[in-house]
Design a protein around this motif. Structure first.
Motif, PDB file in Angstrom:
ATOM      1  N   LYS A 146     -10.119 -17.171   7.859  1.00 56.48           N
ATOM      2  CA  LYS A 146      -9.860 -18.295   6.951  1.00 56.48           C
ATOM      3  C   LYS A 146      -9.471 -17.869   5.540  1.00 56.48           C
ATOM      4  O   LYS A 146      -8.538 -18.428   4.960  1.00 56.48           O
ATOM      5  CB  LYS A 146     -11.078 -19.231   6.907  1.00 56.48           C
ATOM      6  CG  LYS A 146     -10.856 -20.477   6.044  1.00 56.48           C
ATOM      7  CD  LYS A 146     -12.053 -21.409   6.137  1.00 56.48           C
ATOM      8  CE  LYS A 146     -11.977 -22.525   5.100  1.00 56.48           C
ATOM      9  NZ  LYS A 146     -10.786 -23.371   5.271  1.00 56.48           N
ATOM     10  N   PRO A 147     -10.127 -16.876   4.923  1.00 56.01           N
ATOM     11  CA  PRO A 147      -9.754 -16.505   3.547  1.00 56.01           C
ATOM     12  C   PRO A 147      -8.410 -15.777   3.445  1.00 56.01           C
ATOM     13  O   PRO A 147      -7.907 -15.589   2.341  1.00 56.01           O
ATOM     14  CB  PRO A 147     -10.892 -15.559   3.122  1.00 56.01           C
ATOM     15  CG  PRO A 147     -11.977 -15.747   4.116  1.00 56.01           C
ATOM     16  CD  PRO A 147     -11.301 -16.108   5.381  1.00 56.01           C
ATOM     17  N   LEU A 148      -7.839 -15.359   4.583  1.00 57.19           N
ATOM     18  CA  LEU A 148      -6.650 -14.514   4.566  1.00 57.19           C
ATOM     19  C   LEU A 148      -5.340 -15.292   4.625  1.00 57.19           C
ATOM     20  O   LEU A 148      -4.388 -14.973   3.917  1.00 57.19           O
ATOM     21  CB  LEU A 148      -6.682 -13.530   5.744  1.00 57.19           C
ATOM     22  CG  LEU A 148      -7.737 -12.435   5.710  1.00 57.19           C
ATOM     23  CD1 LEU A 148      -7.817 -11.753   7.067  1.00 57.19           C
ATOM     24  CD2 LEU A 148      -7.413 -11.422   4.619  1.00 57.19           C
ATOM     25  N   PHE A 249      12.280   0.167  -4.738  1.00 58.69           N
ATOM     26  CA  PHE A 249      11.207  -0.825  -4.643  1.00 58.69           C
ATOM     27  C   PHE A 249      10.830  -1.021  -3.179  1.00 58.69           C
ATOM     28  O   PHE A 249      11.648  -0.804  -2.280  1.00 58.69           O
ATOM     29  CB  PHE A 249      11.637  -2.163  -5.258  1.00 58.69           C
ATOM     30  CG  PHE A 249      10.486  -2.981  -5.757  1.00 58.69           C
ATOM     31  CD1 PHE A 249       9.866  -2.667  -6.947  1.00 58.69           C
ATOM     32  CD2 PHE A 249      10.011  -4.055  -5.018  1.00 58.69           C
ATOM     33  CE1 PHE A 249       8.781  -3.411  -7.402  1.00 58.69           C
ATOM     34  CE2 PHE A 249       8.934  -4.810  -5.451  1.00 58.69           C
ATOM     35  CZ  PHE A 249       8.316  -4.481  -6.655  1.00 58.69           C
ATOM     36  N   PHE A 250       9.565  -1.440  -2.961  1.00 56.45           N
ATOM     37  CA  PHE A 250       9.034  -1.593  -1.612  1.00 56.45           C
ATOM     38  C   PHE A 250       8.398  -2.973  -1.464  1.00 56.45           C
ATOM     39  O   PHE A 250       7.552  -3.363  -2.272  1.00 56.45           O
ATOM     40  CB  PHE A 250       7.982  -0.519  -1.320  1.00 56.45           C
ATOM     41  CG  PHE A 250       8.512   0.885  -1.372  1.00 56.45           C
ATOM     42  CD1 PHE A 250       8.893   1.550  -0.217  1.00 56.45           C
ATOM     43  CD2 PHE A 250       8.653   1.549  -2.594  1.00 56.45           C
ATOM     44  CE1 PHE A 250       9.389   2.843  -0.261  1.00 56.45           C
ATOM     45  CE2 PHE A 250       9.147   2.845  -2.658  1.00 56.45           C
ATOM     46  CZ  PHE A 250       9.524   3.489  -1.478  1.00 56.45           C
ATOM     47  N   VAL A 251       8.808  -3.695  -0.427  1.00 61.35           N
ATOM     48  CA  VAL A 251       8.214  -4.996  -0.114  1.00 61.35           C
ATOM     49  C   VAL A 251       7.715  -4.943   1.329  1.00 61.35           C
ATOM     50  O   VAL A 251       8.504  -5.025   2.276  1.00 61.35           O
ATOM     51  CB  VAL A 251       9.211  -6.156  -0.295  1.00 61.35           C
ATOM     52  CG1 VAL A 251       8.516  -7.489  -0.028  1.00 61.35           C
ATOM     53  CG2 VAL A 251       9.806  -6.146  -1.706  1.00 61.35           C
ATOM     54  N   PHE A 252       6.415  -4.790   1.475  1.00 59.24           N
ATOM     55  CA  PHE A 252       5.791  -4.766   2.801  1.00 59.24           C
ATOM     56  C   PHE A 252       5.287  -6.170   3.136  1.00 59.24           C
ATOM     57  O   PHE A 252       5.131  -7.024   2.263  1.00 59.24           O
ATOM     58  CB  PHE A 252       4.603  -3.809   2.825  1.00 59.24           C
ATOM     59  CG  PHE A 252       4.962  -2.347   2.762  1.00 59.24           C
ATOM     60  CD1 PHE A 252       6.259  -1.913   2.504  1.00 59.24           C
ATOM     61  CD2 PHE A 252       3.988  -1.380   2.965  1.00 59.24           C
ATOM     62  CE1 PHE A 252       6.579  -0.566   2.452  1.00 59.24           C
ATOM     63  CE2 PHE A 252       4.288  -0.026   2.915  1.00 59.24           C
ATOM     64  CZ  PHE A 252       5.593   0.380   2.652  1.00 59.24           C
ATOM     65  N   HIS A 253       4.990  -6.382   4.418  1.00 57.27           N
ATOM     66  CA  HIS A 253       4.302  -7.613   4.817  1.00 57.27           C
ATOM     67  C   HIS A 253       3.030  -7.745   3.991  1.00 57.27           C
ATOM     68  O   HIS A 253       2.240  -6.800   3.874  1.00 57.27           O
ATOM     69  CB  HIS A 253       3.963  -7.563   6.305  1.00 57.27           C
ATOM     70  CG  HIS A 253       2.936  -8.576   6.710  1.00 57.27           C
ATOM     71  ND1 HIS A 253       3.103  -9.926   6.483  1.00 57.27           N
ATOM     72  CD2 HIS A 253       1.709  -8.438   7.303  1.00 57.27           C
ATOM     73  CE1 HIS A 253       2.035 -10.578   6.917  1.00 57.27           C
ATOM     74  NE2 HIS A 253       1.183  -9.690   7.413  1.00 57.27           N
ATOM     75  N   GLN A 254       2.847  -8.917   3.408  1.00 57.08           N
ATOM     76  CA  GLN A 254       1.739  -9.138   2.481  1.00 57.08           C
ATOM     77  C   GLN A 254       0.476  -9.551   3.238  1.00 57.08           C
ATOM     78  O   GLN A 254       0.069 -10.717   3.232  1.00 57.08           O
ATOM     79  CB  GLN A 254       2.140 -10.194   1.457  1.00 57.08           C
ATOM     80  CG  GLN A 254       3.390  -9.842   0.666  1.00 57.08           C
ATOM     81  CD  GLN A 254       3.163  -8.715  -0.329  1.00 57.08           C
ATOM     82  OE1 GLN A 254       2.406  -8.874  -1.285  1.00 57.08           O
ATOM     83  NE2 GLN A 254       3.806  -7.577  -0.108  1.00 57.08           N
ATOM     84  N   ALA A 255      -0.151  -8.581   3.896  1.00 54.14           N
ATOM     85  CA  ALA A 255      -1.340  -8.854   4.709  1.00 54.14           C
ATOM     86  C   ALA A 255      -2.540  -9.185   3.818  1.00 54.14           C
ATOM     87  O   ALA A 255      -3.135 -10.259   3.926  1.00 54.14           O
ATOM     88  CB  ALA A 255      -1.649  -7.650   5.591  1.00 54.14           C
ATOM     89  N   ASN A 256      -2.885  -8.269   2.955  1.00 57.44           N
ATOM     90  CA  ASN A 256      -3.931  -8.474   1.951  1.00 57.44           C
ATOM     91  C   ASN A 256      -3.878  -7.281   1.007  1.00 57.44           C
ATOM     92  O   ASN A 256      -3.283  -6.248   1.320  1.00 57.44           O
ATOM     93  CB  ASN A 256      -5.316  -8.636   2.584  1.00 57.44           C
ATOM     94  CG  ASN A 256      -5.758  -7.423   3.372  1.00 57.44           C
ATOM     95  OD1 ASN A 256      -6.127  -6.401   2.780  1.00 57.44           O
ATOM     96  ND2 ASN A 256      -5.712  -7.509   4.702  1.00 57.44           N
ATOM     97  N   GLN A 257      -4.492  -7.418  -0.144  1.00 58.19           N
ATOM     98  CA  GLN A 257      -4.406  -6.388  -1.181  1.00 58.19           C
ATOM     99  C   GLN A 257      -5.011  -5.060  -0.732  1.00 58.19           C
ATOM    100  O   GLN A 257      -4.449  -3.989  -1.010  1.00 58.19           O
ATOM    101  CB  GLN A 257      -5.126  -6.880  -2.435  1.00 58.19           C
ATOM    102  CG  GLN A 257      -5.081  -5.905  -3.604  1.00 58.19           C
ATOM    103  CD  GLN A 257      -5.721  -6.485  -4.847  1.00 58.19           C
ATOM    104  OE1 GLN A 257      -5.172  -7.383  -5.468  1.00 58.19           O
ATOM    105  NE2 GLN A 257      -6.912  -5.992  -5.197  1.00 58.19           N
TER     106      GLN A 257
END
Length: 328
Positions: A146-148, A249-257
């Motif tokens: 839920k928090p993710l 620059f790098f843009v990865f899947h934004q799973a969590n910090q």
């Protein structure tokens, strides 16, 4: 070359806050998530994102000759939601339209499909929409997910161009042995919704869910990501003949910090070249890369001529990496 002519995103107005100061909140770096209303669905979010794309970028709907829609939250088994979107967006009936059922790797896969369609002369302007409402699968008493996850949608227009810039190489990976580590077990034809599948159970950590809810084995997903993401990046760099320092620059899947920082340090990527955009929207699944990409463009972190690496990874298991030399 194939270039991105525009990217826009839409987040639902309704929001939920994670517990401020909570140990888990601090670890995952997600303070707020946008949640679709009860009568608001993924295609509604996708339509909103596409309309923003048309209006803000002065794009004519008549120019679109192919539509790709990526979601794991379809409203119907059939028809394809892409067909519904064609009608609701007022697009030509002469276009191709299809759905792609992918999650966290979906944006990179969709870019590859759009590039292939354009380079083979099957299309000139591909509208690529991502939209997910994972919140509708999540039990409110399941703190493991839920928090993710937050809901959201994006719209990207890809076009042919004489520019020397644009989408570069792709690498892909699939390992279905990990299917049960991120899954909604019930709801499809193999395991339909039933009274049994609606019964809630409590796991050893106190999380409540039924078989009709999203389940994630967090440690296994983390291990998979640490194992496959660096390998796919090395494969892409070998294919393109570059080292990690050659990418701007790098843009990865934004799973969590936490996961993103772990990967960044493992790969020895400088923090000012690495996107983390989860604080106010969480993990938006297939929309996470384009949302982050759009925000970094607005922040001035990505400029014309920059070589940007994008990496998606997650549910499936499925992963993919690509790079783009930014043209604007």
């Amino acid at each position: 070359m194939v270039v991105i002519k525009g990217i826009e995103y839409y987040l639902p107005e309704q929001t939920e806050l994670n517990n401020s100061g909570d140990k888990l909140t601090d670890k995952i770096g997600i303070n707020q998530r946008h949640i679709a209303k009860k009568d608001e669905f993924a295609s509604d979010l996708g339509i909103a994102a596409a309309n923003i794309l048309f209006e803000k970028n002065n794009i004519s709907r008549t120019d679109v000759d192919y539509l790709i829609y990526c979601t794991q939250s379809p409203e119907y088994y059939l028809p394809s939601t892409a067909c519904i979107l064609q009608d609701k967006l007022g697009l030509s009936t002469s276009i191709g339209a299809l759905d792609v059922n992918l999650g966290c790797s979906g944006y990179v896969y969709g870019l590859s499909l759009a590039k292939a369609l354009i380079q083979t002369g099957q299309a000139k302007n591909v509208l690529f929409i991502t939209a997910d409402t994972y919140s509708k699968f999540i039990n409110n008493q399941d703190r493991s997910v839920k928090p993710l996850f937050g809901d959201g949608a994006t719209a990207t227009l890809l076009s042919e161009s004489s520019s020397i810039y644009g989408l570069q190489s792709f690498v892909f990976g699939t390992d279905g042995t990990g299917m049960n580590n991120l899954i909604v077990p019930a709801g499809g034809l193999r395991n339909p919704i039933s009274e049994f599948n609606l019964q809630e159970e409590i796991d050893s950590f106190g999380n409540v869910r039924s078989n009709s809810n999203l389940y994630m084995n967090g440690p296994e997903i983390f291990n998979f990501s640490l194992r496959e993401v660096p390998k796919s990046i090395n494969e892409l760099m070998e294919k393109e003949g570059f080292s990690i320092e050659d990418y701007d620059f790098f843009v990865f899947h934004q799973a969590n910090q936490f996961m993103l920082e772990y990967l960044r340090k493992k790969l020895k990527i400088e923090s000012d070249k690495f996107s983390i955009q989860v604080n106010d929207c969480g993990n938006t699944v297939s929309s996470s890369i384009p949302i982050a990409l759009k925000r970094e463009l607005l922040n001035g972190k990505i400029k014309k001529g920059d070589r940007v690496m994008m990496v998606g990874f997650g549910v499936g298991y499925s992963w993919a990496a690509t790079s783009i030399v930014w043209h604007e």
